[in-house]
Motif scaffolding. Structure first.
Motif, short mmCIF file in Angstrom:
data_model
loop_
_atom_site.label_atom_id
_atom_site.label_comp_id
_atom_site.label_asym_id
_atom_site.label_seq_id
_atom_site.Cartn_x
_atom_site.Cartn_y
_atom_site.Cartn_z
N SER A 56 -0.90 -4.43 11.08
CA SER A 56 -1.27 -3.18 10.95
C SER A 56 -2.87 -3.06 11.23
O SER A 56 -3.33 -3.84 10.08
N ARG A 74 -7.14 2.25 7.23
CA ARG A 74 -6.70 3.21 7.74
C ARG A 74 -7.64 4.62 6.39
O ARG A 74 -7.52 5.52 7.36
N TRP A 84 -8.94 8.29 8.67
CA TRP A 84 -9.17 9.09 7.98
C TRP A 84 -9.65 10.19 7.48
O TRP A 84 -9.86 11.89 7.57
N GLN A 118 4.72 7.06 20.56
CA GLN A 118 5.80 7.96 19.51
C GLN A 118 6.66 8.55 19.28
O GLN A 118 8.08 7.87 19.07
N MET A 144 1.90 4.83 15.15
CA MET A 144 1.70 5.91 13.97
C MET A 144 1.46 5.28 12.89
O MET A 144 0.89 5.24 11.85
N ALA A 145 2.74 4.33 12.85
CA ALA A 145 3.06 3.52 11.34
C ALA A 145 1.79 2.49 11.13
O ALA A 145 1.11 2.67 9.68
N MET A 173 -1.16 2.93 11.35
CA MET A 173 -2.31 4.05 11.08
C MET A 173 -2.21 5.02 9.84
O MET A 173 -3.35 5.64 9.03
N THR A 174 -0.66 5.18 9.45
CA THR A 174 -0.46 6.23 8.00
C THR A 174 0.03 4.96 7.36
O THR A 174 -0.39 4.67 6.07
N LYS A 175 1.36 4.11 7.25
CA LYS A 175 2.25 3.59 6.37
C LYS A 175 1.83 2.13 6.63
O LYS A 175 2.24 1.48 5.44
#
Length: 167
Positions: free
Chosen positions: A8, A14, A18, A152, A160-161, A163-165
């Motif tokens: 990731s 990340r 954002w 997704q 998506m994870a 770039m998020t989690k």
């Protein structure tokens, strides 16, 4: 470039992604008054304080977008980027690369053309910045979000994870 692709994006990657989104949306959506201010100044007229503030904010946010994008490119070069999801076709891998690098190109070129218009009075740069590149950026943002949503919810790749989690 990193020797093996990470699973990731890193926390700084990340966060900068954002932050870029927030800055870009601000400049695309907020009324900047840049065109109005440059026209008034070229005629020797004085813009209002509100117009100057909006214009200055647009300019500062544009410079921030350029700086953040350069930092993102440096981090991408050092830390790498996750590989495409398993089973993704060569066509979609190519489209993804074209889309990402086109976004990076616009995130560098748009501030530069805006600066060329504002400081150098280059009308062609201003037209390219405010007309052509703005439309292209909106189209790429829509395509980017659409691709993530397809991954997704249709292909269930949980892309998506990354770039998020960070998973």
């Amino acid at each position: 470039m990193a020797s093996s692709a990470p699973v990731s994006y890193s926390i700084p990657q990340r966060a900068l992604h954002w932050l870029t989104l927030l800055l870009v949306l601000y400049n695309l959506i907020a009324e900047s008054s840049m065109g109005r201010v440059t026209r008034l100044l070229s005629k020797g007229e004085t813009p209002t304080a509100e117009q100057m503030t909006a214009s200055d904010l647009h300019l500062c946010v544009g410079i921030a977008i350029l700086a953040v994008t350069v930092l993102r490119l440096i981090l991408r070069g050092i830390q790498g980027a996750p590989a495409a999801p398993a089973g993704e076709t060569q066509l979609f891998k190519l489209l993804s690369k074209i889309g990402h690098w086109s976004l990076y190109f616009l995130l560098v070129a748009m501030p530069l053309t805006g600066l060329a218009k504002y400081y150098l009075g280059n009308e062609i740069a201003g037209e390219i910045h405010g007309e052509v590149m703005k439309v292209l950026l909106w189209l790429l943002i829509i395509a980017h979000v659409g691709a993530v949503l397809i991954h997704q919810f249709f292909w269930k790749t949980n892309i998506m994870a990354r770039m998020t989690k960070g998973v």
